[in-house]
Design an enzyme around this catalytic site. Structure first.
Site, PDB file in Angstrom:
ATOM      1  N   CYS A   2      48.489  -6.862   4.002  1.00 32.19           N
ATOM      2  CA  CYS A   2      47.585  -6.788   2.956  1.00 32.19           C
ATOM      3  C   CYS A   2      46.124  -7.790   3.408  1.00 32.19           C
ATOM      4  O   CYS A   2      46.547  -9.482   3.874  1.00 32.19           O
ATOM      5  CB  CYS A   2      48.169  -6.916   2.389  1.00 32.19           C
ATOM      6  SG  CYS A   2      49.783  -5.317   1.615  1.00 32.19           S
ATOM      7  N   ARG A  27      42.772  -5.958   9.125  1.00 33.34           N
ATOM      8  CA  ARG A  27      43.847  -6.770   8.778  1.00 33.34           C
ATOM      9  C   ARG A  27      44.937  -4.849   8.566  1.00 33.34           C
ATOM     10  O   ARG A  27      46.217  -4.375   8.655  1.00 33.34           O
ATOM     11  CB  ARG A  27      44.535  -7.182   7.581  1.00 33.34           C
ATOM     12  CG  ARG A  27      44.137  -8.710   8.104  1.00 33.34           C
ATOM     13  CD  ARG A  27      44.027  -9.292   6.510  1.00 33.34           C
ATOM     14  NE  ARG A  27      45.245  -9.552   6.664  1.00 33.34           N
ATOM     15  CZ  ARG A  27      46.377 -10.730   6.818  1.00 33.34           C
ATOM     16  NH1 ARG A  27      45.453 -11.456   7.967  1.00 33.34           N
ATOM     17  NH2 ARG A  27      47.166 -10.914   6.916  1.00 33.34           N
ATOM     18  N   TRP A  75      47.952  -2.530   2.171  1.00 35.03           N
ATOM     19  CA  TRP A  75      48.998  -1.748   2.835  1.00 35.03           C
ATOM     20  C   TRP A  75      50.392  -1.688   2.120  1.00 35.03           C
ATOM     21  O   TRP A  75      51.270  -2.299   2.422  1.00 35.03           O
ATOM     22  CB  TRP A  75      49.220  -2.332   4.077  1.00 35.03           C
ATOM     23  CG  TRP A  75      49.436  -1.116   5.352  1.00 35.03           C
ATOM     24  CD1 TRP A  75      48.379  -1.212   6.007  1.00 35.03           C
ATOM     25  CD2 TRP A  75      51.189  -1.356   6.134  1.00 35.03           C
ATOM     26  NE1 TRP A  75      49.507  -0.584   6.724  1.00 35.03           N
ATOM     27  CE2 TRP A  75      50.673  -0.456   7.051  1.00 35.03           C
ATOM     28  CE3 TRP A  75      51.880  -1.763   5.506  1.00 35.03           C
ATOM     29  CZ2 TRP A  75      51.554   0.584   7.301  1.00 35.03           C
ATOM     30  CZ3 TRP A  75      53.345  -1.205   6.368  1.00 35.03           C
ATOM     31  CH2 TRP A  75      53.353  -0.830   7.448  1.00 35.03           C
ATOM     32  N   ASN A 101      51.158  -9.924  -1.243  1.00 36.05           N
ATOM     33  CA  ASN A 101      51.051  -9.697   0.178  1.00 36.05           C
ATOM     34  C   ASN A 101      53.107  -9.282   0.667  1.00 36.05           C
ATOM     35  O   ASN A 101      53.090 -11.012  -0.252  1.00 36.05           O
ATOM     36  CB  ASN A 101      50.273  -9.882   1.314  1.00 36.05           C
ATOM     37  CG  ASN A 101      49.681  -9.913   2.707  1.00 36.05           C
ATOM     38  OD1 ASN A 101      51.420  -9.089   2.318  1.00 36.05           O
ATOM     39  ND2 ASN A 101      49.403 -10.343   3.148  1.00 36.05           N
ATOM     40  N   GLY A 102      53.339  -9.380   0.905  1.00 39.15           N
ATOM     41  CA  GLY A 102      54.909  -9.473   1.264  1.00 39.15           C
ATOM     42  C   GLY A 102      55.701  -8.200   0.847  1.00 39.15           C
ATOM     43  O   GLY A 102      55.065  -7.089   0.222  1.00 39.15           O
ATOM     44  N   GLU A 487      50.860  -0.804  28.579  1.00 42.31           N
ATOM     45  CA  GLU A 487      49.640  -1.021  27.830  1.00 42.31           C
ATOM     46  C   GLU A 487      48.357  -0.825  27.327  1.00 42.31           C
ATOM     47  O   GLU A 487      47.876  -0.172  26.698  1.00 42.31           O
ATOM     48  CB  GLU A 487      48.861  -3.076  28.051  1.00 42.31           C
ATOM     49  CG  GLU A 487      48.174  -3.629  27.079  1.00 42.31           C
ATOM     50  CD  GLU A 487      47.910  -3.461  25.623  1.00 42.31           C
ATOM     51  OE1 GLU A 487      47.373  -3.371  24.577  1.00 42.31           O
ATOM     52  OE2 GLU A 487      49.291  -3.910  24.964  1.00 42.31           O
ATOM     53  N   LYS A 491      47.367   1.376  24.129  1.00 45.56           N
ATOM     54  CA  LYS A 491      45.588   1.370  23.644  1.00 45.56           C
ATOM     55  C   LYS A 491      44.842   2.872  23.399  1.00 45.56           C
ATOM     56  O   LYS A 491      44.528   2.744  22.176  1.00 45.56           O
ATOM     57  CB  LYS A 491      45.309   0.940  24.369  1.00 45.56           C
ATOM     58  CG  LYS A 491      44.962  -0.865  24.747  1.00 45.56           C
ATOM     59  CD  LYS A 491      44.453  -1.472  23.983  1.00 45.56           C
ATOM     60  CE  LYS A 491      45.318  -2.056  22.723  1.00 45.56           C
ATOM     61  NZ  LYS A 491      46.249  -3.136  22.818  1.00 45.56           N
ATOM     62  N   GLU A 494      47.047   3.908  20.532  1.00 45.18           N
ATOM     63  CA  GLU A 494      46.800   3.479  19.185  1.00 45.18           C
ATOM     64  C   GLU A 494      45.400   3.744  18.477  1.00 45.18           C
ATOM     65  O   GLU A 494      45.569   3.539  16.818  1.00 45.18           O
ATOM     66  CB  GLU A 494      47.102   2.215  19.196  1.00 45.18           C
ATOM     67  CG  GLU A 494      46.684   1.344  19.748  1.00 45.18           C
ATOM     68  CD  GLU A 494      46.493  -0.360  19.020  1.00 45.18           C
ATOM     69  OE1 GLU A 494      47.980  -0.370  18.150  1.00 45.18           O
ATOM     70  OE2 GLU A 494      45.954  -0.738  20.480  1.00 45.18           O
ATOM     71  N   HIS A 510      62.866  10.753  37.190  1.00 40.45           N
ATOM     72  CA  HIS A 510      64.331  11.248  36.208  1.00 40.45           C
ATOM     73  C   HIS A 510      63.809  11.611  34.437  1.00 40.45           C
ATOM     74  O   HIS A 510      64.115  10.810  33.833  1.00 40.45           O
ATOM     75  CB  HIS A 510      64.355   9.043  35.807  1.00 40.45           C
ATOM     76  CG  HIS A 510      64.788   8.444  37.404  1.00 40.45           C
ATOM     77  ND1 HIS A 510      66.100   9.266  37.740  1.00 40.45           N
ATOM     78  CD2 HIS A 510      64.596   7.640  37.988  1.00 40.45           C
ATOM     79  CE1 HIS A 510      66.588   8.469  38.703  1.00 40.45           C
ATOM     80  NE2 HIS A 510      65.137   7.549  39.621  1.00 40.45           N
ATOM     81  N   LYS A 609      46.110  -4.726  11.443  1.00 43.85           N
ATOM     82  CA  LYS A 609      46.772  -6.013  12.554  1.00 43.85           C
ATOM     83  C   LYS A 609      47.436  -7.152  12.921  1.00 43.85           C
ATOM     84  O   LYS A 609      47.607  -7.370  13.652  1.00 43.85           O
ATOM     85  CB  LYS A 609      44.800  -6.945  12.484  1.00 43.85           C
ATOM     86  CG  LYS A 609      44.775  -8.082  13.861  1.00 43.85           C
ATOM     87  CD  LYS A 609      44.249  -7.335  14.790  1.00 43.85           C
ATOM     88  CE  LYS A 609      44.012  -8.526  15.672  1.00 43.85           C
ATOM     89  NZ  LYS A 609      43.770  -7.305  17.161  1.00 43.85           N
TER      90      LYS A 609
END
Length: 614
Positions: A2, A27, A75, A101-102, A487, A491, A494, A510, A609
């Site tokens: 948040c 964020r 969030w 936040n938390g 990576e 990218k 997301e 496999h 973020k």
């Protein structure tokens, strides 16, 4: 996760709060809200599910006056995203409001106790429980807001960064933190509070970073007062911000992500500046000089990280084992902290985090410290929690990264880890002088090679157009290029919401090979190196099943280009430095595909973020 912003002073608060919330949009969030105390003593709260722009539209024509206020982007953790669960939250009497936040872990038991006293709750959030508790203490004990916050926080278990307003004390803001970041800006007879420095830098460069279990009281016309939960007064340590306002704006680019991709020649160069002296064949790592003896005698290195930083650690594993000849383990911080890992006092634990605030990584740091290990950090944010909690380490100097999908942070982290690996190899005597100097020279050339790859943007855009409608993708790589495949897949998924997976190329047969047909794009890092012929064989296996190959190859390659449907040529470099260059076209591909699919590139759905909650 948040975003928090607050202001108290002589200026109108609302414009500062809104601009601050816009700065914090990167964020990740699902709702936004503000609260102001007017000159007439009214407490006005406006909040809405959706974007900051939705809040602004809702607030049009309403009373937005007041020189003290708080703002929040949420969030969702406790309670679904909606108007009611949005912050700020009122206390029972509506005299107090709070943003948070938390996560308060014991909120349920506190809530039951408050219900028995007659409290009625409007939302599903743990935040509302905490503000009710603060008011309950304030009323029953007849104490000031700061004292009530102090007392309430002694009863809660969990993480928090909170800011509280009291309608009956309009000249005061109270802020506190534990496990979630909070910075206080000190202006000319005014104060600013935020989750990070981005909403503050426009107004002041003087800041104080709150430490865990500290409560700050900000009063108009008074000095900043800080006490910890043990009731000890803390002398504020004022630091100067080094970021500039231009660095957190788009600068003419369509998106922050694209800007940050193009900033990588500079960010990689800045991460080497003062550390790599290629002409002299020397690497100096100031943040780890005090720990050279530990490096010399270390029997094991453990990396802890999350997300993209974890991929950088995987690259680091190849580098440290190849050059320094020391065993390496790479751990997801979220798993490492919840088991009983075997950690020895001669281990070196390296924690990687762009923000320096990642909750699971920070908890892993504390766990490793409790076991007696030497813990180093690699972070991008000066003064961040991980930077303060570790014994030493290095900053990446990537500059602010606003786009949720990390790009320049990855290459900056890999740059610093490469320098650390080479430095450790020199200390341990596990690398020849000629090889060491060659790699120093090659490292110095990396920024210019990244610039060459960025010139291929138009070609990459065409490849993106041809593959934007695919619903799945595979990414393959071998050796040190395997983490680049991971990576690249991250990218794509997301920001474009295409399902993508990265694999070691040899693992394709496999299981994943069952997915390959003419509709399946397969992105392959196929640069020259020890594994080149093996990768060629893997490509042939894909082509035999009519798969579509998009290859990243070394400039001048003919063999892979002849088989590939699309190929991007990157400058030749040492194979252990390939990740720094090969990742660039994969970043551009994911960016262009996401844009073509109409996705919100800088703020992808459901993502944040900086993950500051567990």
């Amino acid at each position: 996760m948040c975003g928090i912003v607050a202001y108290i002073g002589s200026k109108e608060a609302y414009p500062i709060l809104i601009k601050g919330l816009q700065r914090l949009e990167y964020r990740g969030y699902d709702s936004a809200g503000v609260a102001m105390i007017t000159a007439g003593g009214n407490m006005n709260v406006y909040k809405r599910k959706g974007k900051v722009s939705d809040l602004m539209e809702f607030a049009k024509g309403k009373d937005l006056s007041g020189t003290v206020g708080i703002g929040h982007t949420r969030w969702a953790t406790h309670g679904e995203p909606n108007d009611v669960n949005s912050h700020p939250h009122y206390s029972q009497s509506k005299n107090l409001v709070m943003i948070h936040n938390g996560i308060i872990e014991n909120y349920a038991s506190i809530k039951e106790g408050l219900k028995k006293r007659g409290n009625v709750f409007q939302s599903q959030t743990d935040t509302e429980v905490l503000i009710h508790l603060i008011e309950n203490i304030q009323q029953h004990e007849g104490i000031k807001l700061g004292q009530a916050v102090h007392a309430a926080l002694k009863q809660v278990i969990g993480a928090y960064a909170i800011v509280v307003l009291d309608k009956n004390d309009p000249d005061t803001i109270v802020a506190a933190k534990k496990g979630s970041p909070m910075v206080i800006g000190i202006g000319n007879d005014d104060f600013y509070v935020a989750s990070d420095a981005s909403p503050i830098v426009e107004y002041t460069k003087n800041v104080v970073y709150l430490e865990d279990e500290q409560v700050a009281v900000l009063r108009k016309g008074k000095d900043l007062m800080i006490r910890n939960l043990k009731d000890k007064e803390i002398t504020p340590y004022v630091q100067k911000l080094t970021i500039e306002i231009e660095s957190i704006e788009k600068g003419g680019y369509d998106h922050f992500m694209l800007k940050e991709i193009y900033e990588q020649p500079r960010s990689v160069r800045d991460s080497m500046r003062g550390r790599l002296k290629a002409d002299e064949g020397e690497i100096r790592m100031g943040g780890i000089i005090d720990h050279e003896k530990k490096f010399e005698k270390a029997k094991r290195i453990i990396f802890v990280a999350c997300g993209t930083s974890w991929h950088a650690c995987l690259v680091g594993e190849y580098l440290f084992e190849e050059f320094a000849r020391v065993p390496v383990e790479v751990e997801y911080a979220s798993e490492f902290r919840y088991r009983n890992p075997v950690i020895y006092q001669d281990d070196i634990v390296i924690a990687i985090s762009q923000s320096g605030e990642t909750a699971d990584t920070l908890a892993a740091v504390e766990l490793a410290k409790s076991k007696g290990a030497t813990v180093l950090g690699v972070c991008n944010v000066v003064g961040s929690s991980i930077a303060r909690a570790t014994h030493g380490g290095s900053y990446t100097h990537a500059g602010p990264e606003i786009g949720v999908a990390s790009t320049k942070a990855f290459t900056a982290q890999v740059t610093v880890l490469t320098l650390m690996a080479l430095h450790m190899a020199k200390v341990r005597g596990t690398i020849s002088e000629s090889r060491y100097r060659q790699l120093c020279y090659e490292m110095d050339a990396v920024p210019a090679k990244i610039e060459q790859v960025l010139k291929l943007n138009d070609q990459v855009r065409e490849i993106a157009f041809a593959n934007k409608d695919s619903s799945n993708a595979l990414y393959l790589g071998r050796g040190v290029s395997f983490p680049v495949a991971l990576e690249g897949a991250l990218k794509l998924k997301e920001i474009s919401y295409i399902h993508a997976e990265g694999y070691p190329a040899a693992e394709m047969k496999h299981g994943p090979i069952a997915l390959i047909d003419e509709e399946m794009p397969v992105y392959v890092i196929a640069t020259k190196g020890a594994n080149y012929e093996k990768v060629v064989s893997n490509i042939q296996e894909v082509k035999a099943r009519k798969g579509k190959i998009i290859a990243v190859v070394t400039s001048g390659d003919k063999e892979v280009k002849a088989m590939a449907d699309f190929a991007v040529e990157i400058p030749e470099t040492d194979e252990f430095l390939v990740p720094l260059i090969a990742v660039i076209p994969l970043q551009l591909l994911s960016y262009h595909i996401a844009v073509m699919r109409g996705c919100n590139v800088d703020q992808p759905r459901n993502l944040a973020k900086s993950v500051t909650v567990e």
